[in-house]
Design a protein around this motif. Structure first.
Motif, PDB file in Angstrom:
ATOM      1  N   UNK A 199      39.725 -17.786  24.129  1.00  0.00           N
ATOM      2  CA  UNK A 199      39.081 -17.254  22.935  1.00  0.00           C
ATOM      3  C   UNK A 199      37.951 -18.212  22.609  1.00  0.00           C
ATOM      4  N   UNK A 200      36.837 -17.678  22.154  1.00  0.00           N
ATOM      5  CA  UNK A 200      35.658 -18.511  21.941  1.00  0.00           C
ATOM      6  C   UNK A 200      35.158 -18.376  20.520  1.00  0.00           C
ATOM      7  N   UNK A 255      37.542  -7.604  24.132  1.00  0.00           N
ATOM      8  CA  UNK A 255      36.716  -6.433  23.875  1.00  0.00           C
ATOM      9  C   UNK A 255      35.249  -6.665  24.172  1.00  0.00           C
ATOM     10  N   UNK A 256      34.390  -6.132  23.326  1.00  0.00           N
ATOM     11  CA  UNK A 256      32.953  -6.204  23.530  1.00  0.00           C
ATOM     12  C   UNK A 256      32.485  -7.640  23.688  1.00  0.00           C
ATOM     13  N   UNK A 257      31.646  -7.853  24.678  1.00  0.00           N
ATOM     14  CA  UNK A 257      31.196  -9.224  24.956  1.00  0.00           C
ATOM     15  C   UNK A 257      30.105  -9.686  23.999  1.00  0.00           C
ATOM     16  N   UNK A 258      29.496  -8.777  23.273  1.00  0.00           N
ATOM     17  CA  UNK A 258      28.497  -9.141  22.279  1.00  0.00           C
ATOM     18  C   UNK A 258      29.168  -9.126  20.908  1.00  0.00           C
ATOM     19  N   UNK A 310      48.059  -9.679  19.246  1.00  0.00           N
ATOM     20  CA  UNK A 310      47.147  -9.596  20.388  1.00  0.00           C
ATOM     21  C   UNK A 310      46.758 -10.964  20.909  1.00  0.00           C
ATOM     22  N   UNK A 311      47.250 -12.026  20.288  1.00  0.00           N
ATOM     23  CA  UNK A 311      46.954 -13.348  20.826  1.00  0.00           C
ATOM     24  C   UNK A 311      46.323 -14.285  19.833  1.00  0.00           C
TER      25      UNK A 311
END
Lengths: 112, 115
Positions: free
Chosen positions: A32-33, A53-56, B99-100
């Motif tokens: 997670x970022x 999910x969405x990368x943006x 979900x984590x």
């Protein structure tokens, strides 16, 4: 082991110009970022996060970041900065080990 | 909303003195952390806790001890302060969803100077 690299320790930019703050990470597991902002003499405030999910991902104050798995990057961008964006920005990675690893920070200095 | 509260906000210690930093969170979070922030080094994890009664070492644990006797509190102790422990200390907490992962929530910091 996980690690986070913020290559730019300081970034000066003129007001209303675009800015990109770079963040690269290494991890052998799913991550997670996060991007946090720290104003002088204050704690860390979450700007945005990528969990899945969405990368943006879009955050507060007009910031956005793109998760690039192949390049292991999570760069922060803003199309037009304001004087009030002057602060220190930290990239962080988290995982199922419950720990958050932070980069060394990038000082954004917005010039009038 | 109080969130994560750190006490005290500022402290000056003499070398060899001891002190305890208190962190309290009112969000019912399972996980709590102590970081130190030094110029050019970002935030480094000292100790963390994944639940009441459990603690674990982070990157830079030497010279510090911690306790988590209650879920809402996480104490950081310096038994014999050294000038190298001059720093800004941040406490944080987080939780796990179905979900984590989630983000960490931070306190306002404690500025400690050891002379």
């Amino acid at each position: 082991a996980q690690s986070v690299t913020q290559l730019d320790s300081q970034v000066p930019v003129f007001e209303e110009a675009p800015v990109e703050l770079r963040c690269n990470y290494s991890s052998s597991v799913s991550v997670y970022l996060f991007w946090y902002v720290q104003y002088p003499n204050q704690g860390l405030q979450l700007l945005l996060k990528y969990l899945s999910g969405s990368t943006l991902v879009k955050g507060i104050n007009g910031f956005e970041a793109e998760f690039n798995k192949s390049q292991t990057s999570f760069h922060l961008r803003k199309p037009s900065v304001h004087i009030s964006d002057t602060a220190e920005y930290f990239c962080a990675v988290g995982s199922g080990t419950y720990k958050y690893i932070f980069g060394t920070g990038t000082r954004l200095k917005v010039l009038a | 909303n109080a969130g994560v509260t750190q006490t005290p906000k500022f402290r000056v210690l003499k070398t060899g003195q001891s002190m305890t930093l208190l962190c309290a969170q009112d969000m019912n979070h399972e996980y709590m952390y102590w970081y130190r922030q030094d110029p050019g080094m970002g935030l480094r994890l000292i100790h963390y806790s994944v639940g009441e009664g459990t603690t674990a070492k982070g990157e830079v644990p030497d010279g510090y001890n911690v306790s988590r006797l209650k879920k809402q509190n996480f104490l950081l102790g310096l038994e014999s302060a050294a000038p190298s422990q001059t720093s800004v200390y941040f406490c944080a907490s987080s939780y796990i969803t179905g979900t984590g992962g989630t983000e960490a929530f931070f306190g306002q910091g404690t500025r400690l100077t050891v002379v």
